[in-house]
Each structure stands twice: as C-alpha cells, then as structure tokens.
Design an enzyme around this catalytic site. Structure first.
Site, short mmCIF file in Angstrom:
data_model
loop_
_atom_site.label_atom_id
_atom_site.label_comp_id
_atom_site.label_asym_id
_atom_site.label_seq_id
_atom_site.Cartn_x
_atom_site.Cartn_y
_atom_site.Cartn_z
CG ASN A 189 6.44 23.19 55.00
OD1 ASN A 189 5.95 24.10 55.64
ND2 ASN A 189 6.30 23.09 53.69
CD GLU A 410 4.58 35.31 54.03
OE1 GLU A 410 4.10 34.88 55.11
OE2 GLU A 410 4.44 34.73 52.93
CG HIS A 478 0.28 31.26 48.06
ND1 HIS A 478 1.30 30.73 47.30
CD2 HIS A 478 -0.66 31.71 47.18
CE1 HIS A 478 1.00 30.85 46.02
NE2 HIS A 478 -0.18 31.46 45.92
CD GLU A 497 1.81 27.64 48.20
OE1 GLU A 497 2.90 27.57 47.63
OE2 GLU A 497 1.68 28.07 49.36
CD GLU A 503 6.45 27.91 47.35
OE1 GLU A 503 6.83 29.09 47.30
OE2 GLU A 503 5.73 27.46 48.25
#
Length: 709
Positions: A189, A410, A478, A497, A503
């Site tokens: 991740n 973001e 998210h 999220e 995704e």
C-alpha cells in the site's frame, strides 16, 4: 431530527449484584469488581458471548488504572426514543437501551474512573468516563487494556492491524490461524504500518461453532486513537491496542473526558448484525440546527480513466513543481491530462442527460506532477487550476445543465498543509457552486511520524469535517480513519473510503467475496464510497499495459448499489461503457440513494448478501444480491410489498453463461408483475448476483402482458 418519545427512569430492580438486562431480556451483562480489579461479561439467551474480561488503562509515568478500585456508586436507567436521520438506511431509528453506570475510585490514589454500559436488544456498548477531579486532570495513555474474552476459536473475517490503512482483502480463518496467515494478508500500500502478527482491525466479524454471529467495533471516535485488537491465539482473548503517536504514546487526556464506546453486537442471524443501529445510537444527535443543505448525491466522475492508467492527473511531465513558481501557462502539456475543459463538459452533458446531480473532477489543480511518495509539505494549494481547466466557465456550464461539480482535495498525507489552506479552499468552493468535496490522504502523514489512525489525525479529520460545515460543504473522506457512526452527529460526513474499494480492481483486483464481507465489517461504522458500476472489466481495453480485471459480473455491479449502502453513490465507469449497455445502466439511473426501510433477505458473511430497500417517500423497492466465487441459488419472496398495490419488477440477473472470469458481461433483463405472494429462485453466477427494481404502478394496464412471478 424529531424525537417521538423519550423515557428516562431509575430502575433499581434491573441491577442485581451489578447485573444488567437488555430491554427484551435477551442479553445479560455482569460487572464485577474482584479484589479491586474491574471486569465484565456478556451473555445472550444464556449463552456466553464474552467471558470475564478485564478493563482499565496503563498510563505514562503514573500508576495504572487497572486495580485497587472500589465502587462508589451505581446507577441504572432506561432510555427509549425514536429519531430521524438526515439520510440513512431507514427513515426512523429506535434507540432503546438499559444502562448501568459504575462509579469507581482507586483507593490508593483517590482517582475517579466511571464505566458506562448500555445494553440494547442486539448488543452492548460501553465506555470509560473520567469526571472532573483534582487527582486526575492531565494524563497520557500508554495502552487501553480493554479485553474481549471469546468463548472459543471462532471463525474470523479480518484484515491486518495497521496504523495507516484498511486497504486489504479480507482473510477468513480461525482466530488461532491469524499469526500464520499474517504475512500473506499484508499486501503493498502507499502508506502502511502493520504492527503485529496477532493484530487485526475493527470492525471484526466472528462466527462461533454454534452459529452465533459476533461483531466487535467502536463508536463515536473523537479526540482519541483508533482501536485495534491483539489476538491471543492460545486463550482467544482479544485485547485493545490503540494507535500510537510519533512518540509511541496512545492518547493525551484531560478530564472531564470520555473515551469512544466499545461495541459488541451479537445474534443467531447474520442479517441482524447488518441491521443493527448500535453504532449510530451511541453517537450524539446532530450538531447542526439546519441540515437542509445536506443531500444524498448520485455522481459520475473524471476518475476511473486515471485509476486505470488511461489518462493522467498531471498536466505536464516536469519532474519538480514549486507552487507559485512553476510556470504552467508556458509548460508543455503531456497530452494525457484528463481534467480538461472539453472532457469535463462531456461528463457534465452525460450527467444532465441521465439524471446525475454531480460530476467529480480529479487532477484539476496544479501540483500533481510530483505529489506521490515525496513526503512533500507544501504540495497543493487547492485553489489554482491547470491552464486547461476553466473554473468559471465550467461552473457556469454545469449550472446551466442543472449539475454541480464535485471538488477534489488530495492532501498527499500533508494534513498540516491542508489545514493551512482549508478556509480559503472551502471559500473557493462556495464561490464556485461546489457543495461537496472528496478529500484524500494518500501517502505517509505530515507531521512526519504521525499515522492515519492516531489521535493527531483523528483530530484533524474532525476539524476538517466541522470546518466544512461552516461553509455548508459535505465531505467524502478517503484514506481517513474508518467511520464509527459520527455521521449521526455530523451528517455532512456523507461518505468515506477507509477500506479496499473498487479502485483496487484496477490495481490487481479484489477477491470475489470482498463485497460479501464489507457490509459486516467496514460498513458497520458508516457508509462507504465503494464506487461501483464498472461495466468494462478488462483493463487492457482502457490501458494496454494494465493487465488487471474487475472480479465481477455486470449484474453484481448493479447489486452493489443496494448492498453497499451509501447516500453518496458513484457510477464509476466511463460514459462510453454505459452507452454500450444502456439497458443495464437503467438500474443505476433508477436506484435510490436514501431509504425508508431496509431488510436483509439472505446473508452469510463471505458467501452472499441479499438486501431489499424501500425508497424514501415512495412505494418503490430495490433488491440487490452480491455473491462470492461459487455458483449459488438465491431464494426470496416479496412479502415485504404492500398487499393493496400493484408492482412491476425488473430483474437484472446473470445469464446462464455468466462468470466473473470468463463472461462478466453475461446478463439478462426480465420483467414480471409481482405481489406479496411472489417468490423468486434466481441463479447467481460466480462473482455475480442480481438487482431488482420494483416499481409501483398506478395504472394496472401497465402490467398487461407481463407474467406474474
């Protein structure tokens, strides 16, 4: 929100030696103080659920709060109300519990600690409370020592304990098998901090050998660190493990102060876990007097083509960007930037034509060239668009079509930078007709050393949510900490999220059973922006270099709009893919996103889930079934329909050849006249499912020629 009735009475008869019964008498809680050490146990219909389990805290540079207590006072009460959520799976929720408050004093230090237990008809919530006092004002938690002593080696549906991410596929195993499976379960991740071979995350779903379903989670996570659970494979005792800060400390406290609630939901029926409202009921009523600006949203977006690698978030290919210094007006475009005027107008037109209220656009603002993995503080300003994104023109064009654009923020994990710009960014949104934002926290957190689930970031998410409300903005966060029912108090939190979403289907895929587990785990705390609706499952059709595939049939993608509850639902695929299957796309257009009633018709975690939901304010129903990798037959009836009304059911199902690997686009659409006596036996393909729209018809002539199911 409207309370219909409230009762608050002292009930001394409920407490028999620190025993508490649920309102229906099904659950029994025992609180004990043995030699000054507090513990609790929980049973359901005489069957032990939690055996005697310890309570308390280890503190930093102070004596622990684990023993040497005496009971100063106990109080019991009952509470019963019905409240109306701003949005939700049902239009009204009953909050009915019996309560035991145990007031403790540590005899050697005279410090006070209370434990409040609330016992509902489907489980337990309890928390620690530190009243105002002289002997314990400021203190630091080294570890919370709450235990959940299970009765055996239960089947568990789990993801690795991690301070930074929940974006893992679920593993199904016995509790004793967790340490041996941990290495395989930890997959890569962008930011991750697994901490133990025995650590797992909540909500943790369990099933006993006797067929009892148990769910352990937390509610009302505010100004505190996110909880994990350490599994003792030998004794099957789960012990709390709080997320530490950069110094390794677990929480900074100042009395008076309460911890989040620890929750245990249990039933002999899996569907009861899905329908429990304990998590919401343990949160406070809405903090806002006016909620008229908070509306459920169905949206499309310029997103999936970047996720798949077809297009780019970045406008140029320059290797380094300095905000306020890099000259984007004279930079050479890379030709792959998706957030451009013409493409966004195309999405706006599609949204207007098909009844979607908003269009998400990612990659509109400068800074995407070097945002990922650089630990960059001053990374975005959330204000400055790329040269090919005309904010004013697109705002006005969308408004002329009756559509809004959805903002994207973001942060690249730089929470400090986001707070630096937050007021200006939200004002920019208000000035340009944006009323919702998708925020993201990809990458390691700045301030460096903090993690996504520690107390510092929990406070940040709360700050962002409350600040957004000042500007009447709805938030879809998210990579944030997983929800704990806070949407009751702050209903502008319309999505999160905080789990492995669609995704990942473009990054290598989720397992077919993933969406049969998430409602039992991640969704216990609140809705998920799962972003369903993918019709083209072969990623090479979008990007020849991307060999991934979406492990689903089209029929199951439709079902997810019902089984994966959210008031924020995205049609995530490209418009051209929907135009190739307009008959199936009709379900996405029709399906509701706010509900009067929700029912679970079938459920088994890891295998299948079938929901039926009634659209708020209408007599229309929608059914969704998500299936694992095995061929299964779903058997349901329609007894939930009104006897005096006429309905037409449109069934979107897998066809006989459908399979998530070999024929994901194999579907069929059938129409029937249905009544409460109708029954359905429906084949579900591997990785498949079905969706049904059940529409009330006023004129019976509309059912002419239709077979009765």
């Amino acid at each position: 929100m409207k309370k219909t009735f409230v009762i608050l009475l002292l009930l001394p008869s409920i407490l028999l030696g620190q025993e508490l019964k649920s309102p229906n008498g099904k659950f029994s809680l025992q609180f004990k103080l043995e030699e000054g050490t507090p513990s609790y146990e929980l049973s359901m219909s005489g069957e032990p659920i939690i055996e005697p389990s310890g309570l308390g805290f280890e503190l930093v540079d102070m004596p622990s709060l684990l023993s040497d207590f005496e009971i100063k006072n106990t109080t019991t009460s009952t509470f019963d109300e019905t409240w109306e959520p701003v949005w939700g799976e049902s239009s009204s929720i009953r909050n009915h519990y019996n309560e035991l408050l145990v007031e403790l004093e540590q005899t050697s230090t005279n410090r006070l600690m209370n434990i409040r237990f609330r016992l509902f008809d489907d489980g337990l919530g309890f928390r620690y409370e530190f009243p105002e006092q002289e002997k314990l004002v400021y203190f630091v938690i080294q570890e919370e020592k709450t235990q959940f002593a299970l009765t055996g080696d239960h089947k568990a549906f789990w993801i690795p304990g991690d301070y930074d991410t929940q974006e893992y596929n679920y593993t199904t195993s016995k509790l004793s098998e967790i340490p041996g499976l941990m290495d395989e379960a930890v997959t890569p991740n962008a930011s991750q901090t697994p901490f133990s071979k025995n650590g797992v995350q909540t909500a943790l779903m369990l099933k006993t050998d006797k067929g009892i379903y148990i769910n352990i989670h937390e509610a009302a996570l505010v100004e505190y660190a996110c909880i994990h659970l350490e599994v003792n494979p030998g004794t099957f005792v789960l012990e709390s493990h709080l997320t530490p800060d950069a110094q390794g400390k677990k929480g900074y406290m100042q009395s008076p102060r309460n911890t989040p609630w620890r929750t245990v939901i249990a039933s002999k029926h899996a569907g009861d876990i899905l329908l429990s409202n304990i998590t919401l009921n343990l949160n406070e009523p809405t903090a806002y007097e006016d909620t008229s600006w908070i509306k459920p949203v169905k949206y499309i977006g310029v997103w999936w083509e970047m996720i798949t690698g077809k297009s780019s978030w970045a406008y140029t290919d320059v290797p380094s960007v300095r905000l306020g210094e890099t000259d984007f007006e004279n930079a050479i475009p890379n030709g792959r930037h998706a957030a451009n005027n013409e493409k966004v107008k195309r999405y706006i037109d599609f949204a207007a034509e098909h009844g979607f209220s908003q269009v998400l656009v990612e990659g509109w603002n400068v800074g995407w060239e070097d945002w990922f993995g650089k630990s960059k503080d001053y990374v975005f300003d959330f204000l400055t668009p790329y040269p090919d994104f005309d904010v004013v023109m697109l705002r006005d064009y969308a408004k002329s079509k009756g559509v809004r654009l959805m903002m994207h923020h973001e942060t690249s994990g730089s929470a400090r930078n986001y707070e630096r710009f937050m007021d200006k960014a939200y004002q920019f949104m208000a000035d340009n007709n944006y009323n919702s934002v998708k925020s993201g926290y990809v990458g390691n957190i700045i301030p460096r050393g903090e993690t996504h689930y520690g107390q510092w970031m929990v406070n940040h998410y709360q700050y962002a949510l409350e600040k957004a409300a000042e500007y009447k903005i709805m938030v879809n966060a998210h990579e944030a900490v997983r929800p704990t029912g806070l949407s009751r108090t702050y209903p502008n939190l319309i999505g999160n999220e905080s789990a492995r979403g669609t995704e990942y289907e473009a990054f290598g895929g989720n397992t077919p059973d993933h969406t049969t587990i998430l409602p039992f785990t991640r969704l216990i705390g609140g809705p998920m922006d799962y972003t369903p609706g993918i019709f083209e499952t072969d990623m090479t059709k979008l990007n020849p270099d991307n060999k991934s595939r979406v492990n689903t049939t089209i029929a199951r993608q439709l079902a997810l709009y019902v089984t994966m509850y959210s008031p924020l639902q995205m049609a995530a695929d490209l418009p051209e893919h929907y135009e190739q299957h307009l008959d199936a796309f009709q379900f996405i257009k029709d399906v509701a996103i706010d509900w009067d009633t929700s029912l679970v018709l079938e459920a088994e975690p890891g295998d299948y889930i079938t929901y039926a939901r009634k659209e708020k304010g209408t007599n229309n129903w929608f059914v969704g079934r998500t299936n694992d990798e095995e061929t299964r037959t779903s058997n349901i009836d329609f007894s939930f329909l009104d006897k005096d009304k006429t309905y037409v059911a449109t069934i979107y199902s897998d066809d006989a050849t459908a399979h998530y690997l070999t024929n994901p686009k194999g579907y069929k659409i059938s129409k029937y006249r249905v009544t409460p006596k109708s029954k359905l036996s429906q084949m579900c393909a591997p990785g498949g499912g079905y969706a049904i729209s059940i529409m009330e018809v006023k004129d019976k002539s509309e059912t002419k020629g239709l077979k009765r199911l």
